[in-house]
Scaffold this motif. Sequence first.
Motif, PDB file in Angstrom:
ATOM      1  N   SER A  88      51.674 100.548  29.433  1.00  0.00           N
ATOM      2  CA  SER A  88      50.548 100.696  30.629  1.00  0.00           C
ATOM      3  C   SER A  88      50.949  99.504  31.315  1.00  0.00           C
ATOM      4  O   SER A  88      51.763  98.537  31.167  1.00  0.00           O
ATOM      5  CB  SER A  88      49.385 100.090  29.913  1.00  0.00           C
ATOM      6  OG  SER A  88      49.225  98.953  29.330  1.00  0.00           O
ATOM      7  N   THR A  89      50.455  99.538  32.571  1.00  0.00           N
ATOM      8  CA  THR A  89      50.652  98.331  33.843  1.00  0.00           C
ATOM      9  C   THR A  89      49.501  98.210  34.100  1.00  0.00           C
ATOM     10  O   THR A  89      48.347  98.156  33.552  1.00  0.00           O
ATOM     11  CB  THR A  89      51.358  99.049  34.981  1.00  0.00           C
ATOM     12  OG1 THR A  89      50.391 100.048  35.837  1.00  0.00           O
ATOM     13  CG2 THR A  89      52.661  99.794  34.767  1.00  0.00           C
ATOM     14  N   GLY A 221      69.648 103.126  51.544  1.00  0.00           N
ATOM     15  CA  GLY A 221      68.886 103.622  52.756  1.00  0.00           C
ATOM     16  C   GLY A 221      67.477 104.013  52.450  1.00  0.00           C
ATOM     17  O   GLY A 221      66.944 104.694  53.296  1.00  0.00           O
ATOM     18  N   TYR A 222      66.973 103.800  51.182  1.00  0.00           N
ATOM     19  CA  TYR A 222      65.605 104.358  50.616  1.00  0.00           C
ATOM     20  C   TYR A 222      64.678 103.259  50.882  1.00  0.00           C
ATOM     21  O   TYR A 222      64.884 102.103  50.586  1.00  0.00           O
ATOM     22  CB  TYR A 222      65.918 104.611  49.226  1.00  0.00           C
ATOM     23  CG  TYR A 222      64.557 105.098  48.309  1.00  0.00           C
ATOM     24  CD1 TYR A 222      64.321 106.337  48.541  1.00  0.00           C
ATOM     25  CD2 TYR A 222      63.912 103.898  47.679  1.00  0.00           C
ATOM     26  CE1 TYR A 222      62.990 106.502  47.942  1.00  0.00           C
ATOM     27  CE2 TYR A 222      62.828 104.483  47.036  1.00  0.00           C
ATOM     28  CZ  TYR A 222      62.358 105.748  47.284  1.00  0.00           C
ATOM     29  OH  TYR A 222      61.304 105.811  46.614  1.00  0.00           O
ATOM     30  N   GLU A 223      63.783 103.609  51.572  1.00  0.00           N
ATOM     31  CA  GLU A 223      62.670 102.710  51.889  1.00  0.00           C
ATOM     32  C   GLU A 223      61.186 103.163  50.972  1.00  0.00           C
ATOM     33  O   GLU A 223      60.439 102.305  51.323  1.00  0.00           O
ATOM     34  CB  GLU A 223      62.200 102.727  53.536  1.00  0.00           C
ATOM     35  CG  GLU A 223      63.471 102.651  54.270  1.00  0.00           C
ATOM     36  CD  GLU A 223      63.446 102.863  55.720  1.00  0.00           C
ATOM     37  OE1 GLU A 223      62.218 103.488  55.928  1.00  0.00           O
ATOM     38  OE2 GLU A 223      64.427 102.452  56.455  1.00  0.00           O
ATOM     39  N   GLY A 224      61.057 103.816  50.252  1.00  0.00           N
ATOM     40  CA  GLY A 224      60.088 104.306  49.396  1.00  0.00           C
ATOM     41  C   GLY A 224      59.963 103.246  48.285  1.00  0.00           C
ATOM     42  O   GLY A 224      60.770 102.517  48.014  1.00  0.00           O
ATOM     43  N   PRO A 225      58.603 103.616  47.687  1.00  0.00           N
ATOM     44  CA  PRO A 225      58.304 103.074  46.308  1.00  0.00           C
ATOM     45  C   PRO A 225      59.201 102.935  45.238  1.00  0.00           C
ATOM     46  O   PRO A 225      60.074 104.241  45.296  1.00  0.00           O
ATOM     47  CB  PRO A 225      56.967 103.492  46.217  1.00  0.00           C
ATOM     48  CG  PRO A 225      56.910 104.880  46.619  1.00  0.00           C
ATOM     49  CD  PRO A 225      57.949 104.686  47.796  1.00  0.00           C
ATOM     50  N   SER A 226      59.321 102.060  44.296  1.00  0.00           N
ATOM     51  CA  SER A 226      59.806 102.303  43.099  1.00  0.00           C
ATOM     52  C   SER A 226      59.366 103.647  42.175  1.00  0.00           C
ATOM     53  O   SER A 226      58.365 104.192  42.522  1.00  0.00           O
ATOM     54  CB  SER A 226      59.873 101.026  42.275  1.00  0.00           C
ATOM     55  OG  SER A 226      58.548 101.160  41.684  1.00  0.00           O
ATOM     56  N   LEU A 227      60.129 104.102  41.240  1.00  0.00           N
ATOM     57  CA  LEU A 227      59.512 105.153  40.500  1.00  0.00           C
ATOM     58  C   LEU A 227      58.300 104.953  39.685  1.00  0.00           C
ATOM     59  O   LEU A 227      57.443 105.739  39.811  1.00  0.00           O
ATOM     60  CB  LEU A 227      60.737 105.650  39.403  1.00  0.00           C
ATOM     61  CG  LEU A 227      60.377 106.622  38.326  1.00  0.00           C
ATOM     62  CD1 LEU A 227      60.040 107.993  39.100  1.00  0.00           C
ATOM     63  CD2 LEU A 227      61.462 106.964  37.274  1.00  0.00           C
ATOM     64  N   LEU A 228      58.157 103.784  39.281  1.00  0.00           N
ATOM     65  CA  LEU A 228      56.756 103.286  38.503  1.00  0.00           C
ATOM     66  C   LEU A 228      55.623 103.160  39.573  1.00  0.00           C
ATOM     67  O   LEU A 228      54.698 103.718  39.143  1.00  0.00           O
ATOM     68  CB  LEU A 228      56.963 102.036  37.783  1.00  0.00           C
ATOM     69  CG  LEU A 228      55.828 101.526  36.820  1.00  0.00           C
ATOM     70  CD1 LEU A 228      55.487 102.632  36.030  1.00  0.00           C
ATOM     71  CD2 LEU A 228      56.096 100.329  36.206  1.00  0.00           C
ATOM     72  N   GLU A 229      56.024 102.728  40.771  1.00  0.00           N
ATOM     73  CA  GLU A 229      54.880 102.564  41.556  1.00  0.00           C
ATOM     74  C   GLU A 229      54.372 104.047  42.062  1.00  0.00           C
ATOM     75  O   GLU A 229      53.342 104.411  42.325  1.00  0.00           O
ATOM     76  CB  GLU A 229      55.231 101.953  42.853  1.00  0.00           C
ATOM     77  CG  GLU A 229      55.571 100.644  42.823  1.00  0.00           C
ATOM     78  CD  GLU A 229      56.334  99.596  44.138  1.00  0.00           C
ATOM     79  OE1 GLU A 229      55.906  98.623  43.995  1.00  0.00           O
ATOM     80  OE2 GLU A 229      57.083 100.349  44.529  1.00  0.00           O
ATOM     81  N   LEU A 230      55.326 105.041  42.360  1.00  0.00           N
ATOM     82  CA  LEU A 230      54.954 106.541  42.240  1.00  0.00           C
ATOM     83  C   LEU A 230      54.257 106.961  41.397  1.00  0.00           C
ATOM     84  O   LEU A 230      53.149 107.481  41.428  1.00  0.00           O
ATOM     85  CB  LEU A 230      56.311 107.446  42.469  1.00  0.00           C
ATOM     86  CG  LEU A 230      56.977 107.180  43.629  1.00  0.00           C
ATOM     87  CD1 LEU A 230      58.248 107.780  43.792  1.00  0.00           C
ATOM     88  CD2 LEU A 230      56.139 107.920  45.006  1.00  0.00           C
ATOM     89  N   LEU A 231      54.780 106.844  40.011  1.00  0.00           N
ATOM     90  CA  LEU A 231      53.799 107.291  38.827  1.00  0.00           C
ATOM     91  C   LEU A 231      52.436 106.641  38.750  1.00  0.00           C
ATOM     92  O   LEU A 231      51.401 107.297  38.231  1.00  0.00           O
ATOM     93  CB  LEU A 231      54.436 106.968  37.445  1.00  0.00           C
ATOM     94  CG  LEU A 231      56.042 107.569  37.511  1.00  0.00           C
ATOM     95  CD1 LEU A 231      56.679 107.089  35.931  1.00  0.00           C
ATOM     96  CD2 LEU A 231      55.663 109.144  37.312  1.00  0.00           C
ATOM     97  N   GLU A 232      52.244 105.433  39.140  1.00  0.00           N
ATOM     98  CA  GLU A 232      50.976 104.960  39.433  1.00  0.00           C
ATOM     99  C   GLU A 232      49.975 105.528  40.292  1.00  0.00           C
ATOM    100  O   GLU A 232      48.660 105.585  40.067  1.00  0.00           O
ATOM    101  CB  GLU A 232      51.098 103.462  39.385  1.00  0.00           C
ATOM    102  CG  GLU A 232      51.659 102.605  38.511  1.00  0.00           C
ATOM    103  CD  GLU A 232      51.671 101.060  39.026  1.00  0.00           C
ATOM    104  OE1 GLU A 232      51.584 100.075  38.108  1.00  0.00           O
ATOM    105  OE2 GLU A 232      52.027 100.791  40.328  1.00  0.00           O
ATOM    106  N   GLU A 233      50.636 106.201  41.083  1.00  0.00           N
ATOM    107  CA  GLU A 233      49.800 107.071  42.308  1.00  0.00           C
ATOM    108  C   GLU A 233      49.456 108.491  41.736  1.00  0.00           C
ATOM    109  O   GLU A 233      48.777 109.074  42.507  1.00  0.00           O
ATOM    110  CB  GLU A 233      50.523 106.923  43.485  1.00  0.00           C
ATOM    111  CG  GLU A 233      50.460 105.380  43.974  1.00  0.00           C
ATOM    112  CD  GLU A 233      49.062 104.764  44.519  1.00  0.00           C
ATOM    113  OE1 GLU A 233      47.968 105.763  44.566  1.00  0.00           O
ATOM    114  OE2 GLU A 233      48.982 103.604  44.715  1.00  0.00           O
ATOM    115  N   LEU A 234      50.307 108.966  41.053  1.00  0.00           N
ATOM    116  CA  LEU A 234      50.142 110.654  40.869  1.00  0.00           C
ATOM    117  C   LEU A 234      48.987 110.823  40.211  1.00  0.00           C
ATOM    118  O   LEU A 234      48.201 110.370  39.302  1.00  0.00           O
ATOM    119  CB  LEU A 234      51.289 111.072  40.066  1.00  0.00           C
ATOM    120  CG  LEU A 234      52.748 110.886  40.320  1.00  0.00           C
ATOM    121  CD1 LEU A 234      53.808 111.280  39.563  1.00  0.00           C
ATOM    122  CD2 LEU A 234      52.779 111.593  41.759  1.00  0.00           C
ATOM    123  N   PRO A 235      48.413 112.141  40.640  1.00  0.00           N
ATOM    124  CA  PRO A 235      46.966 112.550  40.040  1.00  0.00           C
ATOM    125  C   PRO A 235      47.480 113.338  38.678  1.00  0.00           C
ATOM    126  O   PRO A 235      48.266 113.746  38.277  1.00  0.00           O
ATOM    127  CB  PRO A 235      46.740 113.594  41.111  1.00  0.00           C
ATOM    128  CG  PRO A 235      47.944 114.224  41.469  1.00  0.00           C
ATOM    129  CD  PRO A 235      48.884 113.102  41.502  1.00  0.00           C
TER     130      PRO A 235
END
Length: 445
Positions: A88-89, A221-235
């Motif tokens: 968990s985070t 050249g990647y400007e997006g979030p980290s993988l974990l930050e993405l996982l925290e937002e997924l439904p």
Amino acid sequence: MSTTTATLDNTALHGDTGTALRFITCGSVDDGKSTLIGRLLVDSKTVLQDQLAGVQRGGETDLALLTDGLSAEREQGITIDVAYRYFSTARRKFIIGDAPGHEQYTRNMVTAASAADAAVVLVDATKLAWAAEVEDGTVVKRELLPQTRRHTLLCHLLRVQSVVFAVNKLDAIDDAGLAFERISTALNAFAEAAGVQVAAIVPISALKGWNVATRHADWVGYEGPSLLELLEELPVTAQDEDVPFAFPVQWVEKFSASADTSQGRRVFWGRVASGHVEPGQRVTVLPSNQTATVAQVLSHTRQPKVVHAGHSAGIVLDREVDVSRGDWLLAPGAFEPVREITATVAWLDDEPLVAGRVYWALQGHRWVKAKVARIVDRVNITTLESEPATQLEANSIGDVALSLQQPLAVLPFTQSRTLGSLVLVDTASHKTAAAVLVQPAAAKA
């Protein structure tokens, strides 16, 4: 979608971050799935120091050993079974399934994907021919590995809501920016052809931890979030609340300690597959077609309440009717049980599927005999086109027509994960032979 910036659609950005996310890592052999999970566990401070000390090899930490728990996995350096881990985070809880990449263990991957909200498909950048644009005067066509394609297709078929591609091992490539751009282009082209909605494409180094839990600034050249930050937002996957009530009976409690709340009647326990159940509802029993009224509904803690799809319940009827394990309680008139269905199958047995063979079909807790009436076609995972077939080999995906010995209440898998899925089991070996996903035509059969 840009090849350098990950994006999430609007629904994903408003996911329920208060609910645990179940996700799997999948992809081809040695793409770094177990290492990625190990990295997530370490960087989220879920792993104790004594656990880290136990996964040392040659003086260095082997993160993959944190999930490869079977002795055979450690000896061979491969993942065989699905290993589940929890972490968990500050924002969310996670349940991870580490799915094996070897083709012979595809059945284990399917098992994990069937209950997942999201899938992280690992892509090993060092295995792909990304560097050259032209060789011998011919434009290079960038092909993904077969298991990358197969696992992505299976996740799509199994209605895994969010698919994230993680391009791994870019730290081992000189021109990592160019590699990520061209691999992203190939992934987007494949996903578009297959009809797969991609939540994001993220560049990572699972070994070094780059862009896994925290962002690695000014990289490729990647400007997006980290993988974990993405996982925290997924439904999370929504339960089938809008589908009519259906309830597979798992256990019949004949004389219970809760007799004071059940008026001495039997309690039928199980998990609500769709809709909800409350006192006063009329229900029909499949296969007997008897009807009754729900007198009381108990939660898993034996407290009276309304129970919704995805949750366990004990149901007491107003009169004694013949109900056994494997029967279904259904909303009256909402389903038309059928004996002929057309379905997409992921064939998992080593023995090929041929027309005429008979298997056990399992829906909920109900077993019926199913005969393969005919094989409609097979999906070519390279071209993504359907092609004629007389049999389905191990790990093939195709469409078949099944004849059931007894009727089942089914819905298309696109409408209900539970009512639209079956498992085929070999009648002799008792091995799981196929995952079956009912097609829309079945609802009209």
